[in-house]
Design an enzyme around this catalytic site. Structure first.
Site, PDB file in Angstrom:
ATOM      1  N   ARG A  59      -4.629   9.359   7.605  1.00 27.00           N
ATOM      2  CA  ARG A  59      -5.138  10.690   7.237  1.00 27.00           C
ATOM      3  C   ARG A  59      -6.253  10.579   6.197  1.00 27.00           C
ATOM      4  NH1 ARG A  59      -0.120  13.206   5.184  1.00 27.00           N
ATOM      5  NH2 ARG A  59       0.754  11.126   5.501  1.00 27.00           N
ATOM      6  N   ARG A  68       3.506  14.555   0.188  1.00 24.34           N
ATOM      7  CA  ARG A  68       4.382  14.157   1.279  1.00 24.34           C
ATOM      8  C   ARG A  68       5.493  15.168   1.514  1.00 24.34           C
ATOM      9  NH1 ARG A  68       4.720   7.721  -0.217  1.00 24.34           N
ATOM     10  NH2 ARG A  68       2.694   7.239   0.691  1.00 24.34           N
ATOM     11  N   GLU A  81      -0.447   6.452   5.473  1.00 31.66           N
ATOM     12  CA  GLU A  81      -1.175   7.608   4.945  1.00 31.66           C
ATOM     13  C   GLU A  81      -2.688   7.393   5.062  1.00 31.66           C
ATOM     14  OE1 GLU A  81       1.017  10.247   2.374  1.00 31.66           O
ATOM     15  OE2 GLU A  81       0.045   9.060   0.834  1.00 31.66           O
ATOM     16  N   HIS A 124       8.902  10.943   4.177  1.00 32.60           N
ATOM     17  CA  HIS A 124       7.492  10.710   4.498  1.00 32.60           C
ATOM     18  C   HIS A 124       7.185  11.438   5.804  1.00 32.60           C
ATOM     19  CE1 HIS A 124       3.724   8.796   5.474  1.00 32.60           C
ATOM     20  NE2 HIS A 124       3.705   8.233   4.283  1.00 32.60           N
ATOM     21  N   HIS A 136      11.858   7.767   2.888  1.00 37.40           N
ATOM     22  CA  HIS A 136      10.845   6.777   2.527  1.00 37.40           C
ATOM     23  C   HIS A 136      11.070   6.172   1.151  1.00 37.40           C
ATOM     24  CE1 HIS A 136       7.249   4.569   2.670  1.00 37.40           C
ATOM     25  NE2 HIS A 136       6.606   5.280   1.776  1.00 37.40           N
ATOM     26  N   HIS A 137      11.093   6.994   0.124  1.00 41.16           N
ATOM     27  CA  HIS A 137      11.130   6.440  -1.237  1.00 41.16           C
ATOM     28  C   HIS A 137      12.233   7.124  -2.027  1.00 41.16           C
ATOM     29  CE1 HIS A 137       8.943   4.219  -4.455  1.00 41.16           C
ATOM     30  NE2 HIS A 137       9.525   5.117  -5.242  1.00 41.16           N
ATOM     31  N   ARG A 194       6.796  11.235  -4.855  1.00 39.66           N
ATOM     32  CA  ARG A 194       5.805  10.201  -5.162  1.00 39.66           C
ATOM     33  C   ARG A 194       4.548  10.417  -4.342  1.00 39.66           C
ATOM     34  NH1 ARG A 194       4.207   5.709  -2.838  1.00 39.66           N
ATOM     35  NH2 ARG A 194       5.971   5.285  -1.460  1.00 39.66           N
TER      36      ARG A 194
END
Ligand code: ADP
Length: 699
Positions: free
Chosen positions: A504, A525, A501, A488, A631-632, A671
């Protein structure tokens, strides 16, 4: 007779609390040319302060007027963050001839600790005593009830501690009304009994609620010291660990993990009449879902229609998700997610969790991101609503209990084995749903796929260790896309906190250390992270203004937790960010160009085409220094659109379902923001429904 003594120790920042100064007179030196204006006894002096990871030490050497040498050490500071700046901070102290230095924006806690330590060392050089705001140990022990305070995450935490004549801790009562529900509030609820059981504060805090836990320990320690007990000398007593009990439980559906997917699946299944048990290994529910700050993507919803958003339908949602995922996503899963998303939003509304605000999200061309009306972060909001619904439906959630194994009977899942400190569980069930989340905190698994992630910061909670994937593989499940691990782009490196997010999508921009934008800040991302890693120093700043702060609660927390620097002018902000020379005027120009681009509705420089409804013109202005962080984990257990777990032969494993981040294929290679929540709500519901249906079919 008990005497009540109230001690108030309001401490400005929880991790910059106590300063102790240690005088070490080492040598006398010939004075160099005086440049300072101090009044020192020449020598070497050491002060200590509390940094991010532990004690930081500042050693200054002075002649009569000048600090001639500064050494800063802090072994426990995060090596890549606070630790990397120790030399820079030493340079600042020497240049300023003072402890009053700017510090390093990305290492606030370390900087504050260093400032405190420098102030202590300088005070000693000046022959003054070191100011201490901390508690002192009472000379005599006196039984009684003592109260003290410390700063938690949301506000002040108060502890009332009763110590008995035999010096035992009889009771601890903690209040922390402003701590986050399901997070800090869990520490407030659970730690008092643990402190009493251990007769000490030298115990583990609640994982995920570190700041509140530390505040509780600090307040209790202060109270103990007022009673004349030294907290450091109270060795924790082991809980009476008689034999663990063996518990056998029976239910229709056992769900592993009480994050977003587990709670959703449980509520859905219980609504349809099933008896559900959830086992959760952490002391709190919510997992990574609790950290979701943006919203939930959904297409063709009633809320979009109300707002006149007609160009963000199911087909666009599928295309954006596939494009964001580099087309390696499982198109069937993506189609199901998009098609079911509107109904999932309606279902959330039906359980009292409406998401009526709609915005754009990074990496999409359209407005899908559904958010709570009051600007709350979506994760804590949904976890709280889902938990309440689970309680209402009588779902049993057993915390601090780790599932270790899926019980199989004739090739079908038939329950799980689990363990807590107190008991070993066998949970017999007609269906098992795995909702254990991803593996973004398991560096062994991550680095086996991508060794370069070894030193990277993670935004994941400690329980994201991929247990569900390991357990599913042990019973023959296949996995997909395990190597797809997302960075991220906006992670505050000192604490791994993710800057939402939404900052932004509501108008924030990214600039580099030259004060310039460097990419389409609303791109995917992976693209934004890659662009950041190409900048000098591999970091950037996220910029926003007061208008944005007023509408987005998460930014208010960033400010109160000291992540931001701010100023009333763009030039002032640039300076607060540490920009110098041309970078300051570059930054002013960047902001003027950006505001003009918003007015014109066109970003000629980088082609950003969403999150441009408002400019950044309302002072004060804010910046947070950020860089990419893990992050993911997009990969995981292979499922079909019914959430059935698929084995390595391509066949569903009977009675075994999985949903949420533990599953692979939905997000492909990347993602997009807002899809984790959509994923867990849509597939959590499908898992819950299908689990119930498979029980009905077997009867
Ligand atoms: P998702 O978004 O897919 O629901 P989360 O990270 O929000 O993922 O939730 C997953 C939950 O599963 C976390 O609360 C985590 O602590 C829990 N969990 C992970 N492994 C186990 C396990 N072995 N036993 C019980 N709970 C687990």
């Amino acid at each position: 007779m008990r005497k009540e003594l109230v001690i108030k120790t309001v401490i400005a920042l929880v991790l910059t609390a106590l300063v102790t100064g240690v005088l070490m007179y080492i040598d006398n030196r010939p004075a160099p040319t005086p440049v300072g204006n101090g009044n020192y006894t020449p020598g070497t002096y050491i002060g200590e302060g509390q940094g991010f990871g532990g004690t930081v030490t500042v050693e200054i050497t002075t002649d009569a007027t000048t600090i001639t040498d500064v050494k800063v050490t802090g072994d426990s500071e995060t090596p890549d963050i606070g630790g990397a700046h120790l030399e820079e901070l030493a340079g600042q102290i020497k240049a300023a001839q003072s402890a009053d230095i700017d510090g390093v924006t990305s290492a606030t806690m370390t900087s504050n600790g260093v400032k405190e330590a420098a102030a202590a060392a300088i005070a000693l050089a000046e022959g003054k005593s070191v100011p201490t705001s901390g508690p002192t140990l009472a000379e005599e022990f006196k039984a009684g009830t003592y109260s003290a305070e410390a700063r938690g995450f949301g506000g002040i935490v108060t502890a009332a501690v009763t110590v008995a004549e035999d010096k035992s801790i009889e009771s601890v009562d903690v209040e922390g009304p402003d701590e986050t529900p399901n997070l800090g509030a869990v520490a407030v609820e659970r730690l008092p009994a643990k402190i009493v059981a251990a007769q000490s504060t030298q115990i583990d805090g609640v994982t995920g609620a570190t700041i509140t836990s530390n505040a509780i320990f600090q307040a209790v320690d202060t109270a103990l010291m007022a009673a004349g007990l030294d907290p450091a000398a109270l060795v924790p007593q082991k809980a009476d660990s008689g034999e663990k009990t063996a518990e056998t439980l029976d239910c229709d559906i056992v769900i592993v993990g009480a994050g977003g997917a587990g709670l959703t699946a449980a509520c859905q299944a219980a609504e349809l009449g099933a008896k559900v048990i959830i086992l959760e290994k952490m002391p709190l529910v919510g997992g990574n879902s609790l950290k979701a700050t943006g919203g939930m993507n959904a297409a063709a919803t009633a809320y979009q229609a109300e707002l006149g958003i007609t160009d963000s339908g199911v087909q666009e949602f599928i295309e954006d998700t596939m494009n964001g995922g580099h087309q390696i996503n499982d198109i069937d899963l993506v189609t199901t997610m998009a098609e079911e998303s509107a109904e999932a939003v309606d279902w959330l509304t039906s359980i009292g969790a409406p998401l009526p605000e709609v915005a754009a999200t990074g990496g999409t061309q359209h407005k899908y991101l559904h958010e709570p009306e009051d600007g709350s972060a979506v994760g804590p909001y949904l976890v709280e609503k889902l938990s309440k619904q689970a309680e209402k439906l009588g779902i049993q959630i057993i915390l601090e209990t780790t599932v270790t194994e899926i019980i199989m009977d004739n090739g079908a899942a038939a329950g799980v084995k689990a363990a807590s400190d107190m008991a070993d569980y066998t949970v017999n069930a007609k269906v098992v749903i795995l909702a254990t989340g991803g593996f973004g905190s398991n560096y062994d698994i991550m680095t086996s796929y991508n060794p370069s992630l070894a030193g990277a910061v993670t935004t994941n909670h400690a329980g994201a260790t991929g247990d569900g994937i390991t357990m599913a593989e042990a019973v023959g499940a296949d996995t997909v896309d395990m190597e797809q691990i997302q960075l991220h782009p906006t992670v505050y490196q000192e604490t791994g906190l993710l800057v939402s997010e939404s900052v932004r999508s509501k108008g924030g921009i990214l600039v580099n250390s030259s004060g310039k934008r460097f990419c389409n800040d609303m791109s995917t991302r992976d693209a934004v992270s890659a662009a950041e890693l190409e900048q000098d120093g591999q970091y950037a700043y996220i910029i926003f203004d007061q208008r944005l702060v007023d509408g987005l609660k998460s930014t208010q927390k960033y400010i109160s937790n000291g992540l931001t620097v701010s100023a009333d002018t763009y030039a002032g902000l640039a300076e607060a960010m540490g920009l110098t020379g041309d970078a300051v005027s570059n930054f002013e120009e960047t902001m003027a160009t950006w505001n003009a681009a918003v007015a014109a509705g066109e970003d000629k420089e980088f082609g950003r085409n969403n999150g441009m409804d408002e400019d950044l013109s309302v002072a004060p202005f804010y910046a947070i220094k950020i860089a990419p962080g893990i992050h993911h984990t997009m990969g995981g257990i292979k499922i079909d659109t019914e959430t059935r777990v698929i084995d390595t032969e391509g066949q569903p494993i009977p009675k075994l379902f999985a949903a949420g981040e533990t599953v692979g294929g939905v997000h492909g290679g990347n993602r997009i923001g807002g899809n984790a929540v959509c994923d867990f709500v849509v597939f959590g519901r499908i898992a819950g429904k299908n689990a119930v249906e498979s029980i009905a079919a077997a009867n």
